[in-house]
Design an enzyme around this catalytic site. Structure first.
Site, PDB file in Angstrom:
ATOM      1  N   PHE A 154      12.940  -9.613 -30.737  1.00 44.82           N
ATOM      2  CA  PHE A 154      11.663 -10.103 -31.513  1.00 44.82           C
ATOM      3  C   PHE A 154      12.077 -11.585 -32.152  1.00 44.82           C
ATOM      4  O   PHE A 154      11.149 -12.671 -32.016  1.00 44.82           O
ATOM      5  CB  PHE A 154      11.591  -9.423 -32.783  1.00 44.82           C
ATOM      6  CG  PHE A 154      12.351  -9.666 -34.294  1.00 44.82           C
ATOM      7  CD1 PHE A 154      11.925 -10.777 -34.860  1.00 44.82           C
ATOM      8  CD2 PHE A 154      13.402  -8.849 -34.376  1.00 44.82           C
ATOM      9  CE1 PHE A 154      13.056 -10.984 -35.992  1.00 44.82           C
ATOM     10  CE2 PHE A 154      14.007  -8.826 -35.362  1.00 44.82           C
ATOM     11  CZ  PHE A 154      13.814  -9.946 -36.335  1.00 44.82           C
ATOM     12  N   LYS A 155      13.444 -11.957 -32.061  1.00 45.53           N
ATOM     13  CA  LYS A 155      13.708 -13.694 -32.522  1.00 45.53           C
ATOM     14  C   LYS A 155      13.432 -14.607 -31.388  1.00 45.53           C
ATOM     15  O   LYS A 155      13.513 -15.705 -31.632  1.00 45.53           O
ATOM     16  CB  LYS A 155      15.323 -13.586 -33.011  1.00 45.53           C
ATOM     17  CG  LYS A 155      15.508 -12.534 -34.025  1.00 45.53           C
ATOM     18  CD  LYS A 155      17.069 -12.751 -34.421  1.00 45.53           C
ATOM     19  CE  LYS A 155      17.458 -12.024 -35.572  1.00 45.53           C
ATOM     20  NZ  LYS A 155      17.403 -10.418 -35.298  1.00 45.53           N
ATOM     21  N   ASP A 156      13.061 -13.925 -30.035  1.00 41.09           N
ATOM     22  CA  ASP A 156      12.730 -14.805 -28.998  1.00 41.09           C
ATOM     23  C   ASP A 156      11.493 -15.902 -29.493  1.00 41.09           C
ATOM     24  O   ASP A 156      11.600 -17.051 -29.123  1.00 41.09           O
ATOM     25  CB  ASP A 156      12.065 -14.235 -27.924  1.00 41.09           C
ATOM     26  CG  ASP A 156      13.491 -13.639 -27.073  1.00 41.09           C
ATOM     27  OD1 ASP A 156      14.655 -14.127 -26.928  1.00 41.09           O
ATOM     28  OD2 ASP A 156      13.448 -12.574 -26.715  1.00 41.09           O
ATOM     29  N   ALA A 163      12.605 -18.518 -32.079  1.00 42.87           N
ATOM     30  CA  ALA A 163      13.817 -19.371 -31.481  1.00 42.87           C
ATOM     31  C   ALA A 163      13.101 -20.291 -30.452  1.00 42.87           C
ATOM     32  O   ALA A 163      13.311 -21.571 -30.445  1.00 42.87           O
ATOM     33  CB  ALA A 163      14.717 -18.579 -30.524  1.00 42.87           C
TER      34      ALA A 163
END
Ligand SMILES: *Cc1c(COP(=O)(O)O)cnc(C)c1O
Length: 423
Positions: free
Chosen positions: A95-97, A100
């Site tokens: 989910f951090k994509d 980022a």
């Protein structure tokens, strides 16, 4: 007060505090009324415009949003009352994509505008997923070098491949310590005057506003997709939490008017926030290693933001957020019973979220938990617990072909500083 540009380029404020948006713009009722007719990208652009529209021109912002969200974020039914918001369809299956990629593009936008040619160095501490998302989000972005600090032997082999095999502008640093040591090194670097004189430093941990705010897109989309199927009236969102960036972005959405009834922060055995909810006291502790390692955080950085959002009013916080905490044994049992009863494969992080809904949903409520990681990312653990053979998506397999390259580092700041200074 600082401009958005400064908050993104510097990451941490001069007083070492976290940046907060000066005000939070509520979105109009018409937006929520018709949100179920809008796509994930359209919704995200509306939300991004409320956060960043004054500082970024509309065309560029639209491009940043559409470029960031070139993937889907579906809601999947697990039981009649519980749905999984699958946040793992991005390039590194994390989910951090979103945060980022968004941050990389926003930073690039500001650097181009500023045009003074000085390279920016992004420091990021990771217990696994942040490193891969940030490294891949920033890979090949001109004018930016990324240092990923990770605890030796404490990230899964697949995660490690995702940031140690990239090369180019990405340097992986293997720290002989735990995640908190990595985080401490990054924090010390930001506070160190010599280093800051020597190089331009910023953070890509969720302390950076450009990293955590875009995660709110997920929650608006979850609401829209649940509204589409007529189940959004008494919606409870449950977020497996570590550093609390993800849930914090959801709470920002709530402040903007997103009609979620209440939130649940699901923790593993690192129960600092849970204890705060129960007692009103915040007592950070050293982190404990668990099956859900991306949530092994003993002093969540975004606690300060949540505290600020509700002006430290404990009663107000507990009226909006509930909590739960689970041991590794609980996690194993949850994964097994969910798989047996529904056929749905949970990863250890999502398992905390699913179980919290099972334990805390009230009659009439519908719960959506974030499935924060693809089970294949924790294949060894998942297969061991479920006697399964989880298929590794092609995208992950590609990462595993590269050769690992990393710099061994002690947990002493003096060593890290000497390395950054090129001594
Ligand atoms: C980062 C992460 C979390 C925790 O998110 P926070 O924003 O730090 O609270 C949970 N699960 C997975 C798989 C993660 O990578």
């Amino acid at each position: 007060m600082a401009s958005l540009e400064k908050a993104v380029v510097k990451g941490l404020a001069e007083d070492k505090g976290l940046y907060m948006p000066e005000r939070i713009k509520p979105l109009p009722k018409e937006f929520f009324d018709s949100i179920d007719k809008m796509s994930f990208q359209e919704i995200a652009y509306t939300v991004a415009d409320a956060f960043f529209g004054e500082d970024v021109d509309a065309d560029s912002l639209k491009k940043i949003v559409y470029d960031t969200l070139a993937f889907d974020c579906p809601v999947v039914k697990v039981t009649d009352q519980i749905y999984s918001l699958e946040l793992f369809h991005g390039p590194t299956l994390a989910f951090k994509d979103v945060g980022a990629r968004f941050m990389a593009r926003l930073l690039q936008y500001f650097l181009k505008k500023e045009n003074n040619g000085k390279e920016v160095n992004v420091l990021v501490a990771t217990s696994g997923d942040t490193g891969s998302a940030v490294a891949n989000g920033f890979l090949g972005v001109e004018g930016i070098h990324v240092y990923v600090l990770y605890p030796k032997g404490k990230v899964s082999p697949i995660q490690e491949c995702q940031f140690t095999t990239l090369g180019k502008n990405i340097t992986a640093i293997e720290v002989d310590g735990v995640f908190d040591d990595c985080q401490a090194l990054v924090k010390s670097a930001f506070m160190d005057e010599d280093l800051n004189n020597h190089m331009k430093l910023t953070s890509a941990n969720s302390i950076n506003v450009a990293r955590f705010l875009p995660q709110s897109f997920y929650y608006f989309n979850a609401y829209a997709r649940m509204k589409e199927i007529g189940l959004a009236d008494q919606l409870v969102m449950c977020v497996p939490s570590g550093n609390f960036g993800n849930i914090c972005s959801a709470l920002f959405g709530h402040k903007m008017g997103l009609p979620i009834k209440r939130f649940i922060a699901a923790n593993n055995a690192n129960d600092i926030f849970y204890n705060y909810l129960k007692t009103g006291e915040y007592n950070p502790k050293p982190s404990k290693a668990t099956l859900a390692n991306a949530m092994d955080v003993g002093d969540p950085s975004n606690f300060a933001r949540i505290y600020d959002l509700y002006k430290g009013d404990h009663q107000l916080v507990t009226s909006i957020i509930d909590g739960a905490t689970y041991t590794d044994n609980n996690i194993r049992q949850t994964m097994q019973s969910c798989y047996a009863e529904t056929g749905y494969i949970l990863d250890p992080h999502g398992a905390c979220g699913y179980q919290a809904l099972k334990d805390l949903l009230q009659p009439g409520e519908v719960g959506v938990f974030c499935e924060t990681a693809h089970p294949a990312k924790f294949k060894e653990k998942v297969d061991d617990i479920l006697s399964s053979d989880v298929e590794i998506p092609q995208r992950l397999q590609e990462f595993m072909k590269g050769t690992k390259q990393s710099i061994a580092m002690s947990k002493n700041f003096a060593d890290f500083k000497a390395y950054l200074l090129g001594e």
